[in-house]
Enzyme design. Structure first.
Site, PDB file in Angstrom:
ATOM      1  N   HIS A 205       7.761  95.015  17.708  1.00 28.05           N
ATOM      2  CA  HIS A 205       6.564  94.469  18.355  1.00 28.05           C
ATOM      3  C   HIS A 205       5.473  94.034  17.371  1.00 28.05           C
ATOM      4  CE1 HIS A 205       8.691  96.098  21.649  1.00 28.05           C
ATOM      5  NE2 HIS A 205       8.168  97.298  21.660  1.00 28.05           N
TER       6      HIS A 205
ATOM      7  N   ASP B 145      12.423  91.322  23.037  1.00 26.26           N
ATOM      8  CA  ASP B 145      11.298  92.123  22.554  1.00 26.26           C
ATOM      9  C   ASP B 145      10.237  91.938  23.628  1.00 26.26           C
ATOM     10  OD1 ASP B 145       8.762  92.812  21.467  1.00 26.26           O
ATOM     11  OD2 ASP B 145       9.647  92.754  19.466  1.00 26.26           O
ATOM     12  N   HIS B 146      10.018  92.952  24.439  1.00 33.34           N
ATOM     13  CA  HIS B 146       9.213  92.711  25.640  1.00 33.34           C
ATOM     14  C   HIS B 146       7.771  92.321  25.307  1.00 33.34           C
ATOM     15  CE1 HIS B 146       7.850  96.913  25.226  1.00 33.34           C
ATOM     16  NE2 HIS B 146       6.859  96.604  26.030  1.00 33.34           N
TER      17      HIS B 146
END
Ligand code: BG6
Length: 504
Positions: A245, A182-183
Site C-alpha cells: 500500500h 492492492d485494495h
C-alpha cells in the site's frame, strides 16, 4: 459499462475476505445494475459444505457487513451461487469445478467467461493456478471466451518468492490475464490523486524538488493484530503494508504524467519511480529504516470505537497466537529518496503501524520554508512551511495549509487551511468501496488499478534487503499501544530538522 456475462470463482470463499468485502461489494454492484444479468458465483473452500449452506452463509455476510437483502431479491439471485468443496492440491477439486462451471454456463448463460479470485495464502497460489491450467479451465487469448485471475496480497514474502510466484502464474496465464490486487488503489482519494495532479495546472510547477522540502506518507491503524496473528506474525508491517500500500501511494505521488491513461502507460510511470529509489543497504538500513512493536497500554481512547472504552490494551507479544518473544514489527518507518530529475534530494518518509492513536491515511507534501522573513523577525513571526495534505481516509479530502496574519495591529502569523471535503463538495455522492471498483475493473478487463509483474518485483527489490537485515538480528523498539510509535521514528525526521505531521 456493464461487464460481459461471466462466472466469478472465489477460492477461499468461506473466509473473512469473502464475507466482509467481496460479497458485500458484489451485492452493491448488483444493486447498482453493474453486474451482467448472466452472472454466477462459484465458491470453493476446503471444507465440505453444499450450495444451500454456502448461499445461507453469503446471505448472513450481507446482513452483517452490508444490508439484510430483500427476501425476493435474494431468492432471485441466490440460485446463481454454487459451491465446490475440496483442496487446491487435489486434482479432483478442479475436475469437479470444471463440471460445475459447465452447468453454470448452461443455467446462467455465463458463456465460458471466468474470473478466478484467489483469496488464498501465497503458499497455495501457484498450485491453484496450475490446477486450473491442468483442468483446461484457462481460455487462450484467441478463444472467444476470456479467463482472468485475481491474486490477493501478499504477493510473495520477498523478491525471490515473488519472482517464483510470477513465473508459476505466467506458465498458465498471460500477463494481461493476471490482476494483482492492492485494495488501496481502489480507494477514491488515490484515484483522485491522478486527477488532482494532472487535471490541474497549478500544482505541476510546484510538484518537484525546487519547491517541495519532503513528503510524508502515513497509514495508521488503531486496531491491533486482531485474530490474524497466524498470518501477521510471519509478515510484519514492512511486508503487510509498506511493500504494497505505501509504496503504491508513493508511486502515485511521485510519478511523471503518463503519455496516455491506459493501464500500461500509467504502470510504466509507476515502475520508473520504484526503480529510481536507491536501495537501503548496510548502515543505511539502521539509519533510515526503523521498526517498533506495540507494548501494553493502560489507557484506551483509540479503541473506544471497538467498544473497549477504558480497557487496557495488551502488548503485541501477549495477543492470542503471537509466539512468545516474537520480533515481528507492528510499526515501520522508512526514509527513501527518489533519485530522478524531479525529486533528487527530497526525502519521502513512510510510516505505518497498528495500535496508533488514530485510523488515518494521508500524504503530506511539505513545501520549502519562505526564503526571507515576512517582516522584522519577532517571536511568532517565523512562518510555518506550507503543506498540502491529501486525506486518503477517513474524511477524504485535501487541505492546503498556508500562513495568515492574525487580525490586529501587530497580529502574529498563524497557519490556516483551505479544505476540500468529498462529503460536502459532492453532497449525496457515495464513494464506492475499493473492492467494488476493483472487482468491476477486473470483470471489465481494465488492469490500471492492479500491480504489474515488474511493479511488484521492483517493490520487493526495495524491501527485501531491509527484511533480511531485520530478520538477521535486533529487535523492534517497543512503543505503548495508542501512541505514535517508537522514539526512533521521531528521530528519523528530527535528525534532519523535521517532524511528523500530526494527523488532525
Ligand atoms: C491490509 C492489511 O492489506 O490492509 C491489514 O493486511 C490492514 O493488516 C489493512 O489492516 C488496512 O486496510 P484499510 O483499508 O482498512 O486501511
Amino acid at each position: 459499462r456493464i461487464p460481459e456475462p461471466l462466472a466469478l470463482v472465489v477460492f477461499g470463499a468461506t473466509g473473512d475476505l469473502m464475507r466482509r468485502k467481496l460479497m458485500p461489494a458484489l451485492w452493491r454492484l448488483k444493486q447498482e445494475g453493474m453486474l451482467p444479468d448472466d452472472f454466477a458465483i462459484v465458491g470453493n473452500a476446503r471444507e465440505a459444505t453444499d450450495d444451500a449452506d454456502f448461499r445461507e452463509r453469503m446471505r448472513g455476510a450481507l446482513a452483517e457487513f452490508a444490508k439484510e437483502p430483500d427476501a425476493a431479491e435474494w431468492e432471485a439471485f441466490s440460485h446463481r451461487l454454487r459451491f465446490v468443496g475440496g483442496s487446491t492440491d487435489d486434482p479432483s477439486t478442479f475436475v469437479q469445478l470444471a463440471k460445475v462451471l459447465g452447468e453454470v454456463d448452461k443455467e446462467c448463460g455465463t458463456r465460458g467467461n471466468r474470473l478466478f479470485y484467489l483469496a488464498l495464502p501465497p503458499s497455495v497460489v501457484a498450485q491453484t493456478a496450475e490446477g486450473l491450467g491442468r483442468a483446461g479451465l484457462v481460455c487462450h487469448p484467441e478463444d472467444r471466451c476470456y479467463t482472468r485471475i485475481i491474486v490477493e496480497k501478499p504477493f510473495g514474502r520477498d523478491l525471490d518468492s515473488a519472482k517464483a510466484l510470477n513465473a508459476s502464474l505466467l506458465k498458465v496465464f498471460a500477463e494481461p490475464q493476471i490482476f494483482r490486487i492492492d485494495h488501496y488503489l481502489g480507494k477514491e482519494t488515490l484515484q483522485n490523486l491522478l486527477v488532482f495532479r494532472f487535471a490541474n495546472t497549478i500544482w505541476e510547477p510546484l510538484w518537484q524538488r525546487n519547491y517541495v522540502d519532503h513528503v510524508q506518507i502515513t497509514v495508521s491503524e488503531t486496531v491491533g493484530v486482531e485474530s490474524r496473528a497466524g498470518y501477521y506474525d510471519r509478515s510484519g508491517a514492512l511486508r503487510d503494508m509498506i511493500q504494497s500500500h505505501l509504496l503504491q501511494i508513493l508511486t502515485l505521488v511521485a510519478m511523471e504524467p503518463p503519455a496516455s491513461y491506459d493501464a500500461d502507460s500509467i504502470r510504466n510511470e509507476k515502475v520508473k519511480v520504484l526503480q529510481a529509489i536507491p536501495l537501503l543497504q548496510g548502515e543505511d538500513i539502521d539509519r533510515y529504516a526503523v521498526r517498533g512493536q506495540y507494548a501494553a497500554s493502560e489507557e484506551s481512547s483509540a479503541s473506544e470505537k471497538d467498544g473497549e472504552k477504558g480497557a487496557s490494551m495488551p502488548a503485541y507479544r501477549d495477543e492470542k497466537d503471537v509466539p512468545e518473544g516474537s520480533r515481528t514489527e507492528t510499526f515501520a518507518a522508512l526514509r527513501l529518496l527518489v533519485d530522478n530529475w524531479r525529486w533528487a534530494g527530497v526525502p519521502f518518509y513512510l510510516r505505518t503501524g497498528k495500535r496508533l492513536p488514530a485510523k488515518q491515511s494521508e500524504v503530506v507534501i511539505r513545501f520549502r520554508p519562505a526564503p526571507h522573513p515576512v517582516r522584522d523577525q519577532v517571536q511568532d513571526d517565523t512562518p510555518a512551511p506550507n503543506a498540502l495534505v491529501l486525506h486518503i481516509q477517513p474524511d477524504e479530502g485535501i487541505s492546503l495549509f498556508f500562513e495568515a496574519k492574525v487580525p490586529g495591529i501587530r497580529g502574529p502569523l498563524r497557519p490556516v487551511s483551505m479544505d476540500f471535503k468529498y462529503t460536502s463538495a459532492f453532497e449525496g455522492a457515495e464513494s464506492p468501496e475499493a473492492y467494488q471498483r476493483l472487482l468491476l475493473d477486473a470483470m471489465l478487463g481494465d488492469a490500471t488499478l492492479f500491480a504489474r509483474r515488474d511493479e511488484v518485483e521492483a517493490a520487493w527489490t526495495l524491501i527485501t534487503p531491509i527484511l533480511q537485515a531485520w530478520e538477521a538480528g535486533g529487535e523492534p523498539d517497543p512503543y505503548p499501544a495508542n501512541s505514535w510509535g517508537p522514539e526512533c521514528a521521531t528521530e528519523l525526521l528530527a535528525r534532519e530538522g523535521r517532524s511528523w505531521h500530526e494527523p488532525t
